[in-house]
Design a protein around this motif. Structure first.
Motif, PDB file in Angstrom:
ATOM      1  N   MET A   1       6.320  80.882  80.874  1.00 16.45           N
ATOM      2  CA  MET A   1       5.665  79.140  80.616  1.00 16.45           C
ATOM      3  C   MET A   1       6.743  78.335  79.877  1.00 16.45           C
ATOM      4  O   MET A   1       6.710  76.927  80.007  1.00 16.45           O
ATOM      5  N   GLY A   2       7.436  79.061  79.491  1.00 14.33           N
ATOM      6  CA  GLY A   2       8.377  77.799  78.591  1.00 14.33           C
ATOM      7  C   GLY A   2       7.578  77.741  76.646  1.00 14.33           C
ATOM      8  O   GLY A   2       7.239  76.764  75.662  1.00 14.33           O
ATOM      9  N   HIS A   3       5.981  78.834  76.601  1.00 12.34           N
ATOM     10  CA  HIS A   3       5.301  78.345  75.385  1.00 12.34           C
ATOM     11  C   HIS A   3       6.407  79.383  74.038  1.00 12.34           C
ATOM     12  O   HIS A   3       5.300  78.874  72.745  1.00 12.34           O
ATOM     13  N   ASP A   4       7.068  79.953  74.181  1.00 15.51           N
ATOM     14  CA  ASP A   4       7.467  80.250  73.319  1.00 15.51           C
ATOM     15  C   ASP A   4       9.386  79.280  72.821  1.00 15.51           C
ATOM     16  O   ASP A   4      10.250  79.758  73.299  1.00 15.51           O
ATOM     17  N   PRO A   5       9.277  78.792  71.603  1.00 18.84           N
ATOM     18  CA  PRO A   5      10.961  78.365  71.915  1.00 18.84           C
ATOM     19  C   PRO A   5      12.120  79.723  71.138  1.00 18.84           C
ATOM     20  O   PRO A   5      13.124  79.117  71.301  1.00 18.84           O
ATOM     21  N   ASP A   6      11.394  80.777  70.872  1.00 17.15           N
ATOM     22  CA  ASP A   6      12.596  81.850  70.968  1.00 17.15           C
ATOM     23  C   ASP A   6      13.331  81.994  71.835  1.00 17.15           C
ATOM     24  O   ASP A   6      14.510  82.443  71.940  1.00 17.15           O
ATOM     25  N   ILE A   7      13.039  81.691  73.401  1.00 16.61           N
ATOM     26  CA  ILE A   7      13.240  82.020  74.122  1.00 16.61           C
ATOM     27  C   ILE A   7      14.970  81.258  74.376  1.00 16.61           C
ATOM     28  O   ILE A   7      14.277  80.019  75.052  1.00 16.61           O
ATOM     29  N   ALA A   8      15.742  82.058  75.463  1.00 16.07           N
ATOM     30  CA  ALA A   8      16.837  81.265  75.897  1.00 16.07           C
ATOM     31  C   ALA A   8      16.756  81.147  77.517  1.00 16.07           C
ATOM     32  O   ALA A   8      16.950  82.890  77.468  1.00 16.07           O
ATOM     33  N   LEU A   9      17.352  80.224  78.364  1.00 13.13           N
ATOM     34  CA  LEU A   9      17.119  80.447  79.897  1.00 13.13           C
ATOM     35  C   LEU A   9      18.790  81.042  79.986  1.00 13.13           C
ATOM     36  O   LEU A   9      19.792  80.500  79.300  1.00 13.13           O
ATOM     37  N   PRO A  10      18.931  81.656  80.661  1.00  9.64           N
ATOM     38  CA  PRO A  10      18.252  82.740  81.644  1.00  9.64           C
ATOM     39  C   PRO A  10      17.471  83.853  81.236  1.00  9.64           C
ATOM     40  O   PRO A  10      18.150  84.060  80.077  1.00  9.64           O
ATOM     41  N   HIS A  11      16.564  84.560  81.498  1.00 13.45           N
ATOM     42  CA  HIS A  11      15.794  85.703  80.952  1.00 13.45           C
ATOM     43  C   HIS A  11      15.300  86.446  81.317  1.00 13.45           C
ATOM     44  O   HIS A  11      14.554  85.985  82.475  1.00 13.45           O
ATOM     45  N   VAL A  12      14.840  87.137  80.898  1.00 13.01           N
ATOM     46  CA  VAL A  12      14.432  88.338  81.334  1.00 13.01           C
ATOM     47  C   VAL A  12      12.926  89.186  80.471  1.00 13.01           C
ATOM     48  O   VAL A  12      13.396  89.573  79.233  1.00 13.01           O
ATOM     49  N   PRO A  13      11.860  88.996  80.594  1.00 11.26           N
ATOM     50  CA  PRO A  13      10.854  89.079  80.134  1.00 11.26           C
ATOM     51  C   PRO A  13      10.321  90.523  79.893  1.00 11.26           C
ATOM     52  O   PRO A  13      11.092  91.387  80.457  1.00 11.26           O
ATOM     53  N   GLY A  14       9.212  90.884  79.470  1.00  9.10           N
ATOM     54  CA  GLY A  14       9.148  91.905  79.198  1.00  9.10           C
ATOM     55  C   GLY A  14       8.805  92.501  77.331  1.00  9.10           C
ATOM     56  O   GLY A  14      10.245  92.539  77.407  1.00  9.10           O
ATOM     57  N   HIS A  15       8.180  92.575  77.197  1.00 13.47           N
ATOM     58  CA  HIS A  15       8.481  93.838  75.590  1.00 13.47           C
ATOM     59  C   HIS A  15       7.062  95.165  75.479  1.00 13.47           C
ATOM     60  O   HIS A  15       7.078  95.228  74.554  1.00 13.47           O
ATOM     61  N   GLU A  16       6.184  95.075  76.253  1.00 16.64           N
ATOM     62  CA  GLU A  16       5.478  96.533  76.612  1.00 16.64           C
ATOM     63  C   GLU A  16       6.051  97.324  77.315  1.00 16.64           C
ATOM     64  O   GLU A  16       5.777  97.798  77.983  1.00 16.64           O
ATOM     65  N   LEU A  17       6.858  98.378  76.295  1.00 19.60           N
ATOM     66  CA  LEU A  17       7.917  99.994  76.896  1.00 19.60           C
ATOM     67  C   LEU A  17       7.361 100.958  76.515  1.00 19.60           C
ATOM     68  O   LEU A  17       6.700 101.338  75.656  1.00 19.60           O
ATOM     69  N   ALA A  18       7.726 102.107  77.246  1.00 22.90           N
ATOM     70  CA  ALA A  18       8.116 103.327  76.880  1.00 22.90           C
ATOM     71  C   ALA A  18       8.991 103.941  77.557  1.00 22.90           C
ATOM     72  O   ALA A  18       9.103 103.429  79.104  1.00 22.90           O
ATOM     73  N   GLY A  19      10.145 104.610  76.934  1.00 21.34           N
ATOM     74  CA  GLY A  19      11.117 105.343  78.195  1.00 21.34           C
ATOM     75  C   GLY A  19      11.326 106.187  77.178  1.00 21.34           C
ATOM     76  O   GLY A  19      11.475 107.184  76.652  1.00 21.34           O
ATOM     77  N   VAL A  20      13.007 106.958  77.571  1.00 19.96           N
ATOM     78  CA  VAL A  20      13.957 107.259  76.544  1.00 19.96           C
ATOM     79  C   VAL A  20      15.016 106.920  76.537  1.00 19.96           C
ATOM     80  O   VAL A  20      15.452 106.147  77.277  1.00 19.96           O
ATOM     81  N   VAL A  21      15.629 107.378  75.284  1.00 24.22           N
ATOM     82  CA  VAL A  21      16.804 106.716  74.480  1.00 24.22           C
ATOM     83  C   VAL A  21      17.255 107.098  75.742  1.00 24.22           C
ATOM     84  O   VAL A  21      17.935 108.736  75.682  1.00 24.22           O
TER      85      VAL A  21
END
Length: 347
Positions: free
Chosen positions: A46-66
């Motif tokens: 929605m644009g509420h975070d000043p750190d985001i530069a467009l174009p952008h890929v969201p997502g911050h809550e993750l698990a996986g394999v190195v």
């Protein structure tokens, strides 16, 4: 790789092919096996975070394999099962030196300061400081819920809120972080009052340990309802949603010398949110923020999960493929949902 990309705030995102990330000198690339759909992602879209530069890929809550590691990474190797706090610390600033990586002065946040985990791969910085090993017995779906909502709720309830057995805890907003807070507070021996507009969310809150529930659609003054149910007010109250109304209700829910913990992000970080400060002064309330949890603080949480005292797996109420993510992200504005929705980019 395939990733969810948006080019304008508040307009539909789409799944497209983008270049694979490369690890930085101190960083890694993680193959994303599961990533949570969080209200914070909606705020970013929605644009509420000043750190985001467009174009952008969201997502911050993750698990996986190195998948790959930079030349100066010493603790992690390809094939390691990992998760990560949503605050990635630098490891060298004064806050990090004090052990407060969750408020690092040079922090990075996947999905905000750089492209995030709504993708098949994600780059993470300062891996030796930030990665957390995922035990073999923990599924990636469950581990994905730990990085933001569950770990954030754990620190908010136990660390910042200092919740003790027998105390009353009010949780305003029973989405992923709120239900996590309900479960954690109940496990700590507190008596929990859950507040939400959704019957389904309140049903889950009871399942996870709430002894009282307040339906905000049927109650004109939720703070008064909490005070009545608790015999004078909660000892600890959390705004787990993030709105001016729930923030004020949380503060107004407290008894004398109670503790308000603001966990949910508010819609306008550069704006103002009215807070009932007269009550805070008169009752000597504590008004606290809670901003994630440092990687080094995860072992006690993981031990409670391993022992079965905490069951974050029960919070995962749905799993969707990458293709369904843009619509699910947009829907969070009107229907934040109950429980945790997990995206599986390789499904």
């Amino acid at each position: 790789m395939r990733a969810v990309v948006f080019e304008r705030y508040g307009e539909p995102a789409e799944v497209r092919e983008v270049p694979d990330p490369e690890p930085s000198e101190h960083g890694v690339v993680v193959r994303v096996e599961a990533t949570g759909l969080c209200r914070s992602d909606w705020h970013g879209w929605m644009g509420h975070d000043p750190d985001i530069a467009l174009p952008h890929v969201p997502g911050h809550e993750l698990a996986g394999v190195v998948e790959a590691a930079g030349p100066r990474v010493t603790r992690w190797h390809p094939g390691d099962r990992v998760t990560v706090p949503f605050i990635c610390a630098c490891g060298s600033c004064p806050s990090c030196a004090a052990g407060d990586q969750q408020v690092c002065e040079r922090q990075t946040q996947p999905g905000f300061t750089h492209w995030g985990s709504f993708a098949q791969y994600v780059a993470l910085e300062h891996a030796d400081v930030n990665l957390v090993a995922v035990p073999e017995e923990l599924s990636f779906r469950t581990a994905a819920a730990l990085g933001c909502r569950f770990a954030t709720a754990f620190r908010a309830v136990v660390g910042q809120g200092r919740t003790a057995a027998g105390e009353w805890v009010a949780v305003h907003g029973c989405g992923g972080v709120g239900l996590s807070a309900v479960m954690i507070a109940a496990a700590a021996g507190a008596r929990v009052v859950a507040v939400d507009v959704s019957p389904r969310a309140l049903e889950l809150a009871r399942r996870f340990g709430a002894v009282e529930c307040v339906d905000a659609t049927r109650t004109e003054d939720t703070a008064e309802a909490v005070r009545e149910l608790t015999g004078g007010g909660a000892h600890v109250s959390l705004d787990a949603l993030g709105s001016p109304a729930t923030c004020a209700a949380s503060v107004n829910s407290l008894r004398r010398r109670g503790r308000h913990v603001q966990v949910g992000l508010l819609p306008s970080p550069g704006g103002t949110t009215p807070v009932p400060m007269a009550r805070a002064i008169a009752l000597e309330l504590e008004l606290l923020g809670s901003h994630g949890m440092a990687a080094h603080a995860y072992p006690p949480l993981l031990e409670l999960v391993r022992s079965g005292a905490l069951r974050p797996d029960l919070l995962v109420t749905s799993a969707i493929p990458l293709a369904a993510s843009p619509a699910a992200l947009a829907a969070m504005g009107t229907a934040p949902g109950s429980g945790v929705t997990v995206i599986e980019p390789w499904a």
